[in-house]
Design an enzyme around this catalytic site. Structure first.
Site, PDB file in Angstrom:
ATOM      1  N   HIS A  97     -38.921  -0.553  22.399  1.00 36.94           N
ATOM      2  CA  HIS A  97     -39.364   0.402  23.252  1.00 36.94           C
ATOM      3  C   HIS A  97     -38.148   0.642  24.298  1.00 36.94           C
ATOM      4  CE1 HIS A  97     -41.640  -2.349  25.916  1.00 36.94           C
ATOM      5  NE2 HIS A  97     -40.988  -1.505  26.636  1.00 36.94           N
ATOM      6  N   ASP A 130     -41.571  -5.087  18.079  1.00 44.12           N
ATOM      7  CA  ASP A 130     -41.159  -4.339  19.548  1.00 44.12           C
ATOM      8  C   ASP A 130     -40.056  -5.001  19.716  1.00 44.12           C
ATOM      9  OD1 ASP A 130     -40.784  -2.602  21.404  1.00 44.12           O
ATOM     10  OD2 ASP A 130     -42.334  -3.608  22.878  1.00 44.12           O
ATOM     11  N   GLY A 156     -39.681  -1.824  33.893  1.00 44.26           N
ATOM     12  CA  GLY A 156     -38.395  -2.368  34.110  1.00 44.26           C
ATOM     13  C   GLY A 156     -38.117  -3.746  33.759  1.00 44.26           C
ATOM     14  N   ASN A 157     -39.359  -4.853  33.973  1.00 47.87           N
ATOM     15  CA  ASN A 157     -39.096  -5.994  33.307  1.00 47.87           C
ATOM     16  C   ASN A 157     -39.289  -6.178  31.762  1.00 47.87           C
ATOM     17  OD1 ASN A 157     -40.725  -7.153  36.365  1.00 47.87           O
ATOM     18  ND2 ASN A 157     -39.074  -8.531  35.230  1.00 47.87           N
ATOM     19  N   SER A 158     -39.586  -4.979  31.149  1.00 49.51           N
ATOM     20  CA  SER A 158     -39.410  -5.020  29.492  1.00 49.51           C
ATOM     21  C   SER A 158     -38.237  -5.541  29.263  1.00 49.51           C
ATOM     22  CB  SER A 158     -39.715  -3.654  29.259  1.00 49.51           C
ATOM     23  OG  SER A 158     -41.110  -3.135  29.261  1.00 49.51           O
ATOM     24  N   THR A 190     -42.957  -7.944  27.882  1.00 51.04           N
ATOM     25  CA  THR A 190     -43.292  -6.794  27.002  1.00 51.04           C
ATOM     26  C   THR A 190     -44.060  -5.661  27.552  1.00 51.04           C
ATOM     27  OG1 THR A 190     -42.558  -7.981  25.100  1.00 51.04           O
ATOM     28  CG2 THR A 190     -43.773  -5.930  24.883  1.00 51.04           C
ATOM     29  N   ILE A 249     -47.569  -4.928  30.662  1.00 52.85           N
ATOM     30  CA  ILE A 249     -48.667  -5.087  31.650  1.00 52.85           C
ATOM     31  C   ILE A 249     -49.840  -4.367  31.119  1.00 52.85           C
ATOM     32  CG2 ILE A 249     -46.959  -5.754  33.300  1.00 52.85           C
ATOM     33  CD1 ILE A 249     -47.463  -2.823  34.298  1.00 52.85           C
ATOM     34  N   LEU A 306     -48.835 -12.045   1.663  1.00 49.93           N
ATOM     35  CA  LEU A 306     -50.269 -12.755   1.234  1.00 49.93           C
ATOM     36  C   LEU A 306     -50.775 -12.427   0.027  1.00 49.93           C
ATOM     37  CD1 LEU A 306     -52.111 -15.013   1.941  1.00 49.93           C
ATOM     38  CD2 LEU A 306     -53.357 -13.143   3.309  1.00 49.93           C
ATOM     39  N   GLY A 307     -50.792 -10.817  -0.236  1.00 52.23           N
ATOM     40  CA  GLY A 307     -51.461 -10.285  -1.485  1.00 52.23           C
ATOM     41  C   GLY A 307     -52.997 -10.260  -1.361  1.00 52.23           C
TER      42      GLY A 307
END
Length: 467
Positions: free
Chosen positions: A106, A138, A212-214, A230, A232, A269-270
């Site tokens: 993102h 992400d 900004g920490n992302s 990622t 908060i 997995l199906g």
């Protein structure tokens, strides 16, 4: 005898250096211990944490009347389009000394025509190119453009070795004020009901994480990467002591896929799954409401081949507890393709184990993708035969057979009537749709009104157009 002793000592040293779970965790018991600093750990990791700047040109209509609320109501689409530069900022981590950077998807979302610049802790800046974007995790992987330069990097830790209460440090650039370090503990593990990405299995920490920490680093006390910060949990946009990080085992998988020049390949997995509620747990004779209940199974899938049956409750993968379908999905994805997994199940109140082959989803039948044309309500839609591989690609539960909408061209008839990617065309004018070829033939032969039934997110929608 001497060589045997040496081998034993080497193995012991290796296990001690590489297994965080084998380390002794202690609470500080003296004033001296309480005065100890995180500075050596930060010094080791911080050179590898970077800022990621994304600059893109966007078109904006400008009118001298647009500041007037009255004219805004009537002339919203008028005015001369002008280009302006839109900037965004996030953090990233160098995980390969050749300049491999991992960040959140993102952070660079919509950067197809954008310029990406990465600023190192020492002030140097380098242009970067995207080598992989994975919206479902992400995560994105970048490559710094340089002339063979070697960059500082941080090594991966085994995120499965983390325990609740472990001390961690978050490093990033919150609010664009500059590189910042915050400390905290692991508040929880395997958080799955967060709603951030498709693979919901997060490390929760109370280390302050802000905008900004992302994409920044979550590191352990050895200076190794245990997660990518990622999101908060906040109504104000600031840190309230609840932050989430993608575990390093998932990050490592995505980086490996990028370096191998492919995409993230996910085991199939199906089977369709649902969470186990308290009522279901009582009915199934389980001690607690945990696990993933198999409620549908593809007879051609690896789950059926392993011996899974409808009504089984999957409770573990390779001995690691599975509390819900999201946790199971994470465990299988991080195992990767080409190996096997021991699946622990509860069947009729008794524990059992089955062996699951980890293979990619099959594309049977072939997708035969086509863009629909002519005078129809689906004109402009790109459709394909629904298969396990296509269902995995679009992240939908239905594995077919049928026809699914892959994409919609903007401004087309299909877009105007509200058709969306992921929609499954079930019925057209009373005829059940089973293949793209059949759908194309049916659409081309009709010139009157249209009655459509479309499956979307577990619901059936009916559309009547014309006639």
């Amino acid at each position: 005898m001497r060589y045997s002793s040496l081998i034993v000592l080497l193995l012991a040293a290796f296990m001690g250096a590489n297994s965080a779970s084998a380390e002794i965790r202690v609470v500080p018991k003296s004033d001296t211990a309480l005065k100890q600093s995180f500075a050596p750990v930060v010094k080791k990791a911080i050179p590898a944490v970077v800022n990621v700047y994304v600059s893109r040109r966007v078109s904006q209509r400008v009118s001298p009347f647009m500041n007037d609320p009255f004219f805004q109501r009537f002339f919203r689409d008028f005015g001369m389009p002008r280009e302006r530069v839109q900037n965004s900022l996030g953090s990233g981590v160098i995980v390969g000394d050749e300049g491999i950077v991992v960040t959140n998807n993102h952070v660079i979302q919509g950067s197809g025509e954008a310029e990406i610049t990465v600023a190192l802790a020492d002030g140097r800046e380098f242009p970067a190119e995207i080598i992989l974007k994975d919206d479902r995790t992400d995560l994105a992987v970048l490559k710094l453009q340089s002339d063979g330069e070697t960059f500082p990097s941080v090594a991966f830790a085994d995120s499965d070795s983390l325990q609740v209460g472990d001390i961690v440090l978050a490093i990033g650039d919150p609010f664009g004020v500059g590189q910042t370090v915050t400390s905290g503990i692991v508040s929880a593990l395997a958080r799955t009901k967060v709603g951030i990405s498709d693979y919901q299995f997060f490390i929760q920490t109370d280390a302050a994480i802000n905008p900004g920490n992302s994409g920044g680093a979550l590191i352990d006390m050895d200076g190794y990467l245990v997660g990518i910060n990622t999101a908060i949990f906040s109504k104000s946009g600031g840190s309230h002591g609840i932050g989430f990080a993608i575990p390093s085992n998932m990050v490592h998988l995505v980086v490996k896929a990028a370096l191998e020049g492919g995409t993230v390949r996910r085991p199939w997995l199906g089977a369709s799954l649902q969470s186990v509620t308290s009522q279901l747990a009582d009915t199934l004779g389980l001690e607690s409401p945990r696990g993933a209940l198999v409620n549908e199974i593809n007879p051609e899938g690896p789950g059926a081949a392993a011996g899974l049956q409808i009504g089984d409750v999957i409770v573990s993968v390779d001995g690691r507890q599975v509390k819900d379908p999201e946790a199971l999905q994470y465990r299988l994805v991080t195992k990767g393709i080409g190996s096997t997994a021991k699946i622990g199940i509860m069947r009729e109140g008794r524990p059992r184990n089955v062996t699951l082959e980890l293979v990619p989803a099959a594309e049977i039948p072939p997708r035969n993708a086509q863009v629909l044309e002519g005078r129809t309500p689906l004109t402009g839609a790109k459709v394909a035969n629904l298969s396990p591989a296509v269902a995995e690609e679009l992240d939908i539960q239905n594995e077919g057979p049928g026809v699914v909408v892959m994409d919609i061209a903007r401004g087309t008839v299909a877009a105007r009537v509200g058709v969306r990617p992921g929609d499954i065309v079930k019925v057209v004018n009373g005829t059940e749709i089973t293949s793209v070829e059949q759908l194309v033939t049916l659409l081309s032969n009709n010139t009157g009104g249209w009655q459509l039934q479309i499956a979307r997110g577990g619901r059936m929608l009916s559309l009547q157009i014309g006639g």
